[in-house]
Design an enzyme around this catalytic site. Structure first.
Site, mmCIF file in Angstrom:
data_model
loop_
_atom_site.group_PDB
_atom_site.id
_atom_site.type_symbol
_atom_site.label_atom_id
_atom_site.label_comp_id
_atom_site.label_asym_id
_atom_site.label_seq_id
_atom_site.Cartn_x
_atom_site.Cartn_y
_atom_site.Cartn_z
ATOM 1 C CD GLU A 143 -3.118 -1.463 2.346
ATOM 2 O OE1 GLU A 143 -2.856 -0.290 3.189
ATOM 3 O OE2 GLU A 143 -3.932 -1.954 2.707
ATOM 4 C CD GLU A 244 -3.380 -6.200 2.879
ATOM 5 O OE1 GLU A 244 -4.241 -5.180 4.242
ATOM 6 O OE2 GLU A 244 -2.584 -5.158 3.498
#
Length: 420
Positions: A143, A244
């Site tokens: 991320e 995720e």
């Protein structure tokens, strides 16, 4: 937190406790259970601090890969592929807590040396795992929050070349913050690379905009959110991997209706998985194990660790100092006027990066999740004061699979959608 623990325990006990914690956290029993659900790949998040020290950069620790090697071998034994995810890179590639910098800045993007060190780390990892067929591939940055976006595109081009000089076989898994691939739309995509999204839904968290009942409108919202995140993958004709996702779950401390709350969140999960089935999207849920918040398995409340830490965990929950998926009800009335004051003083908060946050989110981050949390680290560590090696072993062993509970319905849902 580790510094506080070192101060309380001394070096010998400190090293012993964390080594045993990592040993017990994932054993063959974990791999056996994971494989029994029909799942064939697991994403392993790692922190660069296990590999090198900031005061001794580019010098790799001899023991740095001990536990990673061990877990990869255990998974391979049970037919599970592993994806190595650099969750915390030098300087922090992300503004969030999980990048482990201790501030709300992603300094990785401001100092070339941090970027250079990360390339060196991946060259080291690629050299070590290039011949391992059970390592599915490498997730170079978790991320990454690059406000300019363009630097991320350039960095992925750079790290792909560096890794390929060492290892031209393993897949690269590349993701962004907020699944924002807008800066990539003119990029043709890198070879042997999977572009990954993370697909959390606000419906699966406390303070959701509305109760999820699976209406057509709500399902459409899930679909539109996911379609936005996979737009680039569709454009380049590449595979889709959701690295995720997953709701968080309530427990009895959240009130008498906690089971009904969890049923709602299971429904969110099932509807998301249905979307992934329809788009042939592969996935890796977050996460395998914790102390009862989101994991597929979680530490039993009667273990030594949970009984010892119960007062602190209750305090932490009431102060709402965790950054992930917490219900801010206990402090909402306190912080609402501060957020309003900040919004009135600086309307430009709406343009601050990341734009998915508002002034309330920034204030919570700085005041509760950094300042107050940091101040309470010594209190957390004080619970370990004067513990013997045997007692420390028992505390660490609380995280062994044999001392955990399975979140049975969650695992049954995942088993039913294991095709991708």
């Amino acid at each position: 937190m580790r510094a506080s623990m070192l101060k309380v325990l001394g070096e010998e006990k400190y090293l012993y406790f964390f080594d045993k914690f990592l040993e017990y956290f994932f054993t063959e029993s974990d791999a056996q259970c994971f494989a029994s659900l029909g799942l064939n790949a697991i994403r392993l998040p790692i922190n660069y601090r296990h590999l090198e020290d900031d005061m001794n950069p580019r010098v790799f620790k001899k023991e740095g890969l001990k536990h990673l090697d061990r877990v990869i071998e255990l998974c391979a034994k049970h037919g599970i592929y592993t994806i190595i995810d650099l969750h915390a890179a030098p300087g922090a590639q992300n503004t969030d807590w999980h990048s482990d910098l201790g501030v709300h800045k992603a300094l990785f993007w401001h100092y070339k040396d941090f970027q250079d060190r990360t390339v060196t780390i991946w060259e080291h990892l690629a050299e070590h795992y290039k011949s391992n067929p059970w390592v599915a591939g490498y997730n170079p940055l978790n991320e990454p929050t690059d406000p300019k976006h363009t630097r991320l595109v350039e960095y992925y081009d750079r790290i792909e070349k560096a890794i390929r000089k060492v290892d031209d076989k393993h897949i690269l898994f590349l993701d962004t913050f907020g699944a924002d691939f807008s800066a990539f739309m003119d990029h043709p995509g890198l070879p042997n690379t999977v572009y990954a999204c993370h697909d959390y839904s606000s419906f699966g968290f406390p303070n959701a905009p509305e109760v999820y009942t699976g209406t057509d409108a709500q399902k459409d919202k899930l679909k539109r959110s996911f379609d936005r995140k996979i737009q680039y993958m569709k454009k380049i004709g590449g595979p889709i991997w959701n690295g995720e996702f997953g709701p968080v779950y309530a427990d009895k401390s959240d009130g008498p209706d906690f089971e009904q709350t969890n049923e709602v969140r299971f429904r969110v999960l099932e509807d998301q998985l249905q979307l992934y089935d329809e788009t042939a999207s592969s996935w890796s849920i977050w996460l395998w194990k914790d102390i009862g918040f989101q994991g597929m398995v979680y530490v039993d409340e009667e273990t030594a660790y949970m009984k010892l830490m119960k007062p602190f965990l209750e305090k932490k929950k009431q102060l709402v100092i965790d950054a992930w998926g917490c219900d801010d009800t206990p402090v909402r009335d306190l912080f609402a006027p501060i957020a309003e004051w900040a919004r009135n003083a600086a309307p430009s908060f709406k343009d601050r990066y990341p734009k998915t946050w508002d002034e309330k989110r920034f204030i919570a981050r700085l005041v509760r999740e950094i300042l107050l949390s940091e101040e309470l680290c010594d209190e957390y560590a004080s619970y370990f004061k004067d513990k013997t090696l045997e007692e420390l072993d028992e505390l660490a062993k609380s995280f062994h699979f044999d001392h955990c509970q399975q979140r049975t319905k969650l695992n049954e849902i995942l088993r039913a959608h294991k095709g991708n």
